[in-house]
Design a protein around this motif. Structure first.
Motif, PDB file in Angstrom:
ATOM      1  N   MET A   1      16.828  13.871   4.315  1.00  0.00           N
ATOM      2  CA  MET A   1      16.110  14.004   5.437  1.00  0.00           C
ATOM      3  C   MET A   1      15.142  13.091   5.925  1.00  0.00           C
ATOM      4  N   SER A   2      14.892  12.893   6.981  1.00  0.00           N
ATOM      5  CA  SER A   2      14.163  11.688   7.624  1.00  0.00           C
ATOM      6  C   SER A   2      12.557  11.875   7.476  1.00  0.00           C
ATOM      7  N   VAL A   3      12.024  10.658   6.885  1.00  0.00           N
ATOM      8  CA  VAL A   3      10.687  10.955   6.779  1.00  0.00           C
ATOM      9  C   VAL A   3       9.967   9.433   7.165  1.00  0.00           C
ATOM     10  N   PRO A   4       8.846   9.521   8.164  1.00  0.00           N
ATOM     11  CA  PRO A   4       8.268   8.443   8.491  1.00  0.00           C
ATOM     12  C   PRO A   4       8.408   7.197   7.407  1.00  0.00           C
ATOM     13  N   THR A   5       8.558   6.104   7.966  1.00  0.00           N
ATOM     14  CA  THR A   5       8.334   5.076   6.997  1.00  0.00           C
ATOM     15  C   THR A   5       7.256   4.591   6.395  1.00  0.00           C
ATOM     16  N   GLY A   6       6.081   4.784   7.297  1.00  0.00           N
ATOM     17  CA  GLY A   6       4.674   4.235   6.961  1.00  0.00           C
ATOM     18  C   GLY A   6       4.457   2.874   7.532  1.00  0.00           C
ATOM     19  N   ASP A   7       3.268   2.389   7.351  1.00  0.00           N
ATOM     20  CA  ASP A   7       2.818   1.007   7.657  1.00  0.00           C
ATOM     21  C   ASP A   7       2.620   0.263   6.141  1.00  0.00           C
ATOM     22  N   THR A   8       2.617  -0.864   6.420  1.00  0.00           N
ATOM     23  CA  THR A   8       2.222  -1.736   5.466  1.00  0.00           C
ATOM     24  C   THR A   8       0.818  -2.594   5.645  1.00  0.00           C
ATOM     25  N   GLY A   9      -0.064  -1.773   6.006  1.00  0.00           N
ATOM     26  CA  GLY A   9      -1.319  -2.558   6.330  1.00  0.00           C
ATOM     27  C   GLY A   9      -2.154  -2.713   5.016  1.00  0.00           C
ATOM     28  N   THR A  10      -3.437  -3.019   5.128  1.00  0.00           N
ATOM     29  CA  THR A  10      -4.256  -3.456   3.972  1.00  0.00           C
ATOM     30  C   THR A  10      -5.225  -2.211   3.136  1.00  0.00           C
ATOM     31  N   ARG A  11      -4.610  -0.879   3.466  1.00  0.00           N
ATOM     32  CA  ARG A  11      -5.219   0.061   3.347  1.00  0.00           C
ATOM     33  C   ARG A  11      -5.197   0.183   1.661  1.00  0.00           C
ATOM     34  N   ARG A  12      -6.296   0.385   0.875  1.00  0.00           N
ATOM     35  CA  ARG A  12      -6.291   0.436  -0.655  1.00  0.00           C
ATOM     36  C   ARG A  12      -6.063   1.978  -1.087  1.00  0.00           C
ATOM     37  N   VAL A  13      -5.345   2.122  -2.226  1.00  0.00           N
ATOM     38  CA  VAL A  13      -5.245   3.314  -2.746  1.00  0.00           C
ATOM     39  C   VAL A  13      -5.742   3.222  -4.298  1.00  0.00           C
ATOM     40  N   MET A  14      -5.691   4.163  -5.132  1.00  0.00           N
ATOM     41  CA  MET A  14      -6.022   4.173  -6.481  1.00  0.00           C
ATOM     42  C   MET A  14      -4.611   3.975  -7.179  1.00  0.00           C
ATOM     43  N   CYS A  15      -4.259   2.994  -8.043  1.00  0.00           N
ATOM     44  CA  CYS A  15      -3.137   3.105  -8.971  1.00  0.00           C
ATOM     45  C   CYS A  15      -3.236   4.367  -9.906  1.00  0.00           C
ATOM     46  N   PRO A  16      -1.907   4.920  -9.845  1.00  0.00           N
ATOM     47  CA  PRO A  16      -1.878   6.292 -10.583  1.00  0.00           C
ATOM     48  C   PRO A  16      -2.082   6.044 -12.057  1.00  0.00           C
ATOM     49  N   TYR A  17      -1.928   4.800 -12.413  1.00  0.00           N
ATOM     50  CA  TYR A  17      -1.826   4.531 -13.928  1.00  0.00           C
ATOM     51  C   TYR A  17      -3.211   4.088 -14.501  1.00  0.00           C
ATOM     52  N   CYS A  18      -3.640   2.867 -13.935  1.00  0.00           N
ATOM     53  CA  CYS A  18      -4.976   2.321 -14.330  1.00  0.00           C
ATOM     54  C   CYS A  18      -6.070   2.980 -13.571  1.00  0.00           C
ATOM     55  N   LEU A  19      -5.794   3.467 -12.351  1.00  0.00           N
ATOM     56  CA  LEU A  19      -6.970   3.767 -11.472  1.00  0.00           C
ATOM     57  C   LEU A  19      -7.799   2.808 -10.657  1.00  0.00           C
ATOM     58  N   ASP A  20      -7.249   1.601 -10.855  1.00  0.00           N
ATOM     59  CA  ASP A  20      -7.924   0.378 -10.277  1.00  0.00           C
ATOM     60  C   ASP A  20      -7.596   0.560  -8.646  1.00  0.00           C
ATOM     61  N   PRO A  21      -8.336   0.175  -7.764  1.00  0.00           N
ATOM     62  CA  PRO A  21      -7.730   0.120  -6.370  1.00  0.00           C
ATOM     63  C   PRO A  21      -6.394  -0.884  -6.216  1.00  0.00           C
ATOM     64  N   LEU A  22      -5.864  -0.459  -5.503  1.00  0.00           N
ATOM     65  CA  LEU A  22      -4.453  -1.310  -5.065  1.00  0.00           C
ATOM     66  C   LEU A  22      -3.992  -1.414  -3.560  1.00  0.00           C
ATOM     67  N   ALA A  23      -3.536  -2.363  -3.158  1.00  0.00           N
ATOM     68  CA  ALA A  23      -3.115  -2.581  -1.716  1.00  0.00           C
ATOM     69  C   ALA A  23      -1.701  -3.044  -1.747  1.00  0.00           C
ATOM     70  N   PHE A  24      -0.950  -2.901  -0.705  1.00  0.00           N
ATOM     71  CA  PHE A  24       0.344  -3.542  -0.508  1.00  0.00           C
ATOM     72  C   PHE A  24       0.138  -4.828  -0.252  1.00  0.00           C
ATOM     73  N   ASP A  25       0.917  -5.722  -1.185  1.00  0.00           N
ATOM     74  CA  ASP A  25       1.000  -6.943  -1.260  1.00  0.00           C
ATOM     75  C   ASP A  25       2.329  -7.517  -1.281  1.00  0.00           C
ATOM     76  N   PRO A  26       2.768  -7.982  -0.281  1.00  0.00           N
ATOM     77  CA  PRO A  26       4.398  -8.477  -0.060  1.00  0.00           C
ATOM     78  C   PRO A  26       4.600  -9.617  -0.962  1.00  0.00           C
TER      79      PRO A  26
END
Length: 364
Positions: A1-26
């Motif tokens: 089923m199709s799901v929007p692919t999202g963006d690759t901006g610099t929004r930061r989320v919490m790492c689900p393992y260590c809980l440190d902030p994390l942002a997409f980095d190519p």
């Protein structure tokens, strides 16, 4: 089923393992090779947006946060969609958490979320395929699933499966942690992730909780004992979660699992017989929660309702992941899950992901 692919901006989320902030980095992308080892990947030369997005779906990003943890990698789609939703299943060993999660994901695979205005896709195709093959398909074929193995003392908890779930313009990663009861009682790095969990599913084992004499032969066959002290994993997890006031703000669902064992008891008979296609409403969720609370309070005692007493928003549910008791090492009569998706729908509603429902009308 199709799901929007999202963006690759610099929004930061919490790492689900260590809980440190994390942002997409190519510049920190990796892929798993045939030996299941992470190898760095360079996608800077891929300018075709369709091919680039297809590549990113399967890749991981290395988290360079906390130094005291092993190297860990997060699927790229976790970083490039909406705010992640992490769900932890909580309960002692043999409570039925793994069977519940397998039944839940099995319902998603059957397309059941579509009836409720939601669409889903794997967060990571390989991770999801392994879970479906090793858990969902085996359970549906009538195989008893193995108990969840404990995490090694030098390792950390990893989520078991992940989905991208969306109903409108927003698509969010939803990941599931399924740990052994022994692991949930630990206080080291294995349970560090609990401080950042978005929602909990507390699984009540009726063989340990319910003071019903006709369950004694089943308890004997399963080497279980009834106790009025509740589930130690419940208390260990609830005590680990930070709180600002008297109650925890984290949404929770209490599941009375293996409800097929008490399917002739009122009001269990009513709820297991309910038609499952209808989207739950705040009213029906309140009604089921009221009935399940009264049932537990009457047959089990207050210790088993500890999550309800401590969580500001909580729903309660009757569920069977298999539809019947195991015989030997499996379910020769087949499995017939009932209401396995309802706790997830309740969590999604409380977190604002179920279309047409005000999240603040659920679980209060």
């Amino acid at each position: 089923m199709s799901v929007p692919t999202g963006d690759t901006g610099t929004r930061r989320v919490m790492c689900p393992y260590c809980l440190d902030p994390l942002a997409f980095d190519p510049d920190r992308l990796y892929a798993l090779n045939e030996q299941r080892r992470y190898e760095p990947v360079d996608v800077s030369g891929e300018y075709n947006p369709i091919r680039r997005q297809d590549l990113l779906r399967t890749m991981y990003q290395k988290c360079v946060g906390t130094a005291d943890m092993k190297e860990h990698y997060v699927p790229v789609p976790y970083l490039t969609h909406g705010e992640p939703l992490t769900v932890a299943l909580v309960g002692g060993s043999a409570a039925g958490k793994t069977h519940l999660l397998a039944a839940m994901i099995g319902e998603v695979e059957r397309g059941a979320l579509g009836r409720h205005g939601l669409r889903a896709a794997p967060l990571n195709a390989e991770l999801h395929r392994r879970f479906v093959d090793e858990r969902v398909r085996r359970l549906r074929e009538g195989t008893m699933l193995d108990h969840t193995e404990q995490v090694h003392i030098d390792d950390f908890a990893r989520f078991t499966d992940g989905l991208l779930i969306g109903g409108g313009r927003e698509t969010r990663p939803v990941v599931f942690f399924d740990l052994s009861g022994e692991d949930l009682e630990r206080s080291d790095r294995v349970t560090r992730f609990l401080a950042g969990v978005s929602a909990f599913v507390f699984v009540v084992d009726p063989l340990r909780a319910l003071r019903l004499p006709y369950l004694d032969p089943v308890r004997e066959r399963n080497e279980q004992r009834e106790t009025d002290l509740g589930d130690r994993a419940f208390g260990a997890v609830l005590d680990r979660i930070p709180r600002a006031g008297a109650y925890l703000d984290t949404p929770a669902a209490i599941v009375i699992g293996k409800s097929d064992l008490v399917r002739f008891e009122p009001p269990v008979d009513r709820w297991l017989g309910e038609h499952e296609d209808a989207t739950p409403t705040p009213r029906t969720l309140r009604e089921e929660s009221r009935d399940a609370y009264a049932f537990l309070r009457h047959h089990a005692g207050p210790a088993w309702l500890k999550p309800f007493a401590e969580c500001a928003r909580c729903t309660l549910h009757f569920v069977t992941a298999t539809g019947g008791e195991r015989q030997g090492d499996g379910f020769p009569q087949g499995v017939r899950p009932r209401r396995a998706l309802t706790p997830l729908l309740s969590i999604l509603a409380m977190c604002g992901l179920l279309p047409g429902i005000d999240p603040w009308e659920v679980g209060l």
